[in-house]
Scaffold this motif. Structure first.
Motif, PDB file in Angstrom:
ATOM      1  N   UNK A 192       0.830  -1.209   0.000  1.00 17.89           N
ATOM      2  CA  UNK A 192       0.000   0.000   0.000  1.00 17.89           C
ATOM      3  C   UNK A 192       0.863   1.257   0.000  1.00 17.89           C
ATOM      4  N   UNK A 193       1.957   1.232   0.757  1.00 16.63           N
ATOM      5  CA  UNK A 193       2.894   2.359   0.690  1.00 16.63           C
ATOM      6  C   UNK A 193       3.452   2.475  -0.729  1.00 16.63           C
ATOM      7  N   UNK A 194       3.883   1.363  -1.284  1.00 18.59           N
ATOM      8  CA  UNK A 194       4.486   1.376  -2.617  1.00 18.59           C
ATOM      9  C   UNK A 194       3.520   1.941  -3.658  1.00 18.59           C
ATOM     10  N   UNK A 195       2.249   1.558  -3.555  1.00 20.90           N
ATOM     11  CA  UNK A 195       1.266   2.005  -4.537  1.00 20.90           C
ATOM     12  C   UNK A 195       0.894   3.477  -4.375  1.00 20.90           C
ATOM     13  N   UNK A 196       0.904   3.956  -3.147  1.00 20.67           N
ATOM     14  CA  UNK A 196       0.482   5.335  -2.903  1.00 20.67           C
ATOM     15  C   UNK A 196       1.588   6.355  -3.146  1.00 20.67           C
ATOM     16  N   UNK A 254      -7.939  -0.743  -5.213  1.00 21.31           N
ATOM     17  CA  UNK A 254      -6.665  -1.425  -5.023  1.00 21.31           C
ATOM     18  C   UNK A 254      -5.460  -0.558  -5.330  1.00 21.31           C
ATOM     19  N   UNK A 255      -5.690   0.630  -5.914  1.00 19.96           N
ATOM     20  CA  UNK A 255      -4.610   1.575  -6.161  1.00 19.96           C
ATOM     21  C   UNK A 255      -3.770   1.301  -7.385  1.00 19.96           C
ATOM     22  N   UNK A 256      -4.143   0.316  -8.210  1.00 19.61           N
ATOM     23  CA  UNK A 256      -3.271  -0.081  -9.317  1.00 19.61           C
ATOM     24  C   UNK A 256      -3.404   0.844 -10.527  1.00 19.61           C
ATOM     25  N   UNK A 257      -2.308   1.500 -10.851  1.00 20.53           N
ATOM     26  CA  UNK A 257      -2.148   2.269 -12.088  1.00 20.53           C
ATOM     27  C   UNK A 257      -0.654   2.380 -12.361  1.00 20.53           C
ATOM     28  N   UNK A 258      -0.263   3.164 -13.354  1.00 19.96           N
ATOM     29  CA  UNK A 258       1.154   3.227 -13.726  1.00 19.96           C
ATOM     30  C   UNK A 258       2.022   3.756 -12.587  1.00 19.96           C
ATOM     31  N   UNK A 265       5.865  -0.141  -6.902  1.00 19.96           N
ATOM     32  CA  UNK A 265       6.071  -1.565  -6.613  1.00 19.96           C
ATOM     33  C   UNK A 265       7.349  -2.106  -7.245  1.00 19.96           C
ATOM     34  N   UNK A 266       7.875  -1.408  -8.223  1.00 21.59           N
ATOM     35  CA  UNK A 266       9.167  -1.798  -8.791  1.00 21.59           C
ATOM     36  C   UNK A 266      10.300  -1.632  -7.779  1.00 21.59           C
ATOM     37  N   UNK A 267      10.040  -0.905  -6.692  1.00 25.38           N
ATOM     38  CA  UNK A 267      11.058  -0.662  -5.664  1.00 25.38           C
ATOM     39  C   UNK A 267      11.037  -1.713  -4.556  1.00 25.38           C
ATOM     40  N   UNK A 268      10.122  -2.694  -4.643  1.00 28.58           N
ATOM     41  CA  UNK A 268      10.064  -3.745  -3.613  1.00 28.58           C
ATOM     42  C   UNK A 268      11.318  -4.613  -3.665  1.00 28.58           C
ATOM     43  N   UNK A 269      11.683  -5.068  -4.859  1.00 26.95           N
ATOM     44  CA  UNK A 269      12.902  -5.861  -5.008  1.00 26.95           C
ATOM     45  C   UNK A 269      14.111  -4.938  -5.053  1.00 26.95           C
ATOM     46  N   UNK A 270      15.190  -5.350  -4.388  1.00 24.45           N
ATOM     47  CA  UNK A 270      16.426  -4.579  -4.382  1.00 24.45           C
ATOM     48  C   UNK A 270      17.561  -5.448  -4.925  1.00 24.45           C
ATOM     49  N   UNK A 271      18.740  -4.855  -5.021  1.00 30.05           N
ATOM     50  CA  UNK A 271      19.907  -5.606  -5.494  1.00 30.05           C
ATOM     51  C   UNK A 271      20.204  -6.806  -4.590  1.00 30.05           C
ATOM     52  N   UNK A 272      19.840  -6.688  -3.311  1.00 32.62           N
ATOM     53  CA  UNK A 272      20.075  -7.786  -2.364  1.00 32.62           C
ATOM     54  C   UNK A 272      19.243  -9.031  -2.705  1.00 32.62           C
ATOM     55  N   UNK A 279       4.922  -4.691 -10.883  1.00 33.66           N
ATOM     56  CA  UNK A 279       6.139  -3.980 -10.495  1.00 33.66           C
ATOM     57  C   UNK A 279       7.286  -4.935 -10.225  1.00 33.66           C
ATOM     58  N   UNK A 280       6.978  -6.058  -9.566  1.00 31.50           N
ATOM     59  CA  UNK A 280       8.011  -7.059  -9.249  1.00 31.50           C
ATOM     60  C   UNK A 280       8.554  -7.689 -10.532  1.00 31.50           C
ATOM     61  N   UNK A 281       7.675  -7.991 -11.466  1.00 33.17           N
ATOM     62  CA  UNK A 281       8.119  -8.554 -12.752  1.00 33.17           C
ATOM     63  C   UNK A 281       9.058  -7.571 -13.455  1.00 33.17           C
ATOM     64  N   UNK A 282       8.661  -6.301 -13.482  1.00 31.75           N
ATOM     65  CA  UNK A 282       9.468  -5.293 -14.183  1.00 31.75           C
ATOM     66  C   UNK A 282      10.867  -5.149 -13.588  1.00 31.75           C
ATOM     67  N   UNK A 283      10.992  -5.332 -12.276  1.00 35.66           N
ATOM     68  CA  UNK A 283      12.304  -5.139 -11.633  1.00 35.66           C
ATOM     69  C   UNK A 283      13.037  -6.454 -11.386  1.00 35.66           C
ATOM     70  N   UNK A 284      12.456  -7.565 -11.843  1.00 32.92           N
ATOM     71  CA  UNK A 284      13.095  -8.873 -11.632  1.00 32.92           C
ATOM     72  C   UNK A 284      14.346  -9.003 -12.487  1.00 32.92           C
ATOM     73  N   UNK A 285      15.233  -9.884 -12.045  1.00 35.61           N
ATOM     74  CA  UNK A 285      16.511 -10.098 -12.734  1.00 35.61           C
ATOM     75  C   UNK A 285      16.411 -11.279 -13.706  1.00 35.61           C
ATOM     76  N   UNK A 286      17.348 -11.325 -14.632  1.00 38.52           N
ATOM     77  CA  UNK A 286      17.431 -12.422 -15.582  1.00 38.52           C
ATOM     78  C   UNK A 286      17.559 -13.747 -14.836  1.00 38.52           C
ATOM     79  N   UNK A 287      16.749 -14.710 -15.186  1.00 43.33           N
ATOM     80  CA  UNK A 287      16.811 -16.020 -14.544  1.00 43.33           C
ATOM     81  C   UNK A 287      15.847 -16.191 -13.394  1.00 43.33           C
TER      82      UNK A 287
END
Length: 303
Positions: free
Chosen positions: A39-43, A145-149, A155-162, A181-189
């Motif tokens: 919810x924080x990520x979406x807002x 649900x707050x879903x838009x661009x 939500x792309x900021x949920x996953x980090x380099x760690x 958002x998670x798909x967009x920021x996911x890594x190869x593999x």
């Protein structure tokens, strides 16, 4: 949108060695007391956009125990916006005091408009939105649900380099914004698995509007009959999980996802040596309301 946020840690989950995998839960539920998880990520960027447009009112939609309604109301109070919640179910109009979610939103200053379930289905139509503008004036429109661009950008900021070394990332799915958002920021593999909290085949189409990668799959076996539908085995699982890991799961989203992950572990879905990350998207405010429903049905409650 500036909050003091706690860092979301990846907490190891107790597993039998027979599975031959590692499982971690990303504690997004701990990042903020009232606007936790997705919810924080979406807002975040929606609030920024409303400020840029110099709009002082945010209008959005939700049901009786909506995490989104509670979070939007608190964010409005925190950042000086009027908030309007268009609520599914006109029978709730006289029951605000009995509903923990709506009562919280009201104390944050949210104004409600209760409508029938039939009219709620029209919420996407231009004619419906225009009628709301006639009634309330100009507002910043947040979808249910707050879903838009802007939500997906957050939500792309949920996953980090760690998180780059995880083979699988698992996420509960409502409107599809968080997993996009998670798909967009996911890594190869990495393989992204979505566990819908509600019935319906529309999710694949909705998610495809926001993503270009193909490394995702929607697993539809763990919705427990539909949105906010809960049964005794799920409640038992949530309570047992809390005893073993000292982590509270919510019954609508994360509880169903974790139930699904454990069932897939039993079925040998994940190859030996896999490293799995599940996302805790918050939603704990809805437990008190769900327990009210469970008590009425004479079912065990979430502890």
């Amino acid at each position: 949108m500036i909050f003091h946020l706690n860092k979301s840690i990846n907490q190891p989950i107790s597993l039998s060695k027979k599975y031959g995998v590692e499982l971690f839960l990303k504690r997004e539920d701990d990042i903020h007391s009232f606007i936790s998880g997705n919810k924080y990520r979406k807002l975040k960027y929606n609030i920024e956009e409303a400020k840029k447009l110099k709009l002082d009112t945010i209008l959005t939609f939700g049901g009786a125990f909506s995490n989104h309604i509670a979070a939007a109301a608190f964010a409005g109070k925190e950042f000086g916006f009027k908030t309007i919640g268009v609520i599914r179910g006109d029978e709730l109009q006289d029951k605000i005091q009995e509903n923990p979610t709506l009562l919280f939103a009201e104390t944050c200053g949210m104004q409600f408009k209760f409508i029938t379930r039939e009219r709620f289905r029209e919420k996407h139509t231009m004619s419906f939105i225009e009628k709301l503008k006639e009634e309330f004036g100009e507002f910043y429109l947040l979808p249910e649900g707050g879903t838009n661009e802007f939500a997906i950008k957050g939500c792309e900021e949920i996953l980090t380099e760690e998180d780059a070394d995880f083979d699988f990332v698992c996420c509960a799915v409502g409107t599809g914004g968080t997993i996009s958002g998670i798909i967009n920021s996911s890594k190869l593999g990495q393989q992204i698995l979505g566990f819908p909290a509600l019935k319906g085949s529309f999710l694949n189409e909705d998610i495809s509007k926001f993503v270009s990668k193909q490394n995702w799959n929607i697993i539809t076996d763990y919705d427990f009959g539909g949105y906010a539908k809960v049964n005794e085995p799920l409640v038992h699982f949530i309570n047992q999980f809390k005893k073993e890991n000292n982590i509270q799961l919510d019954p609508v989203y994360t509880g169903k996802m974790m139930f699904g992950i454990f069932d897939l572990l039993e079925k040998g879905y994940f190859p030996k040596g896999s490293k799995i990350l599940a996302i805790h998207t918050g939603g704990l405010q809805g437990i008190s309301g769900m327990n009210m429903v469970l008590k009425k049905k004479k079912l065990p409650i979430i502890e």
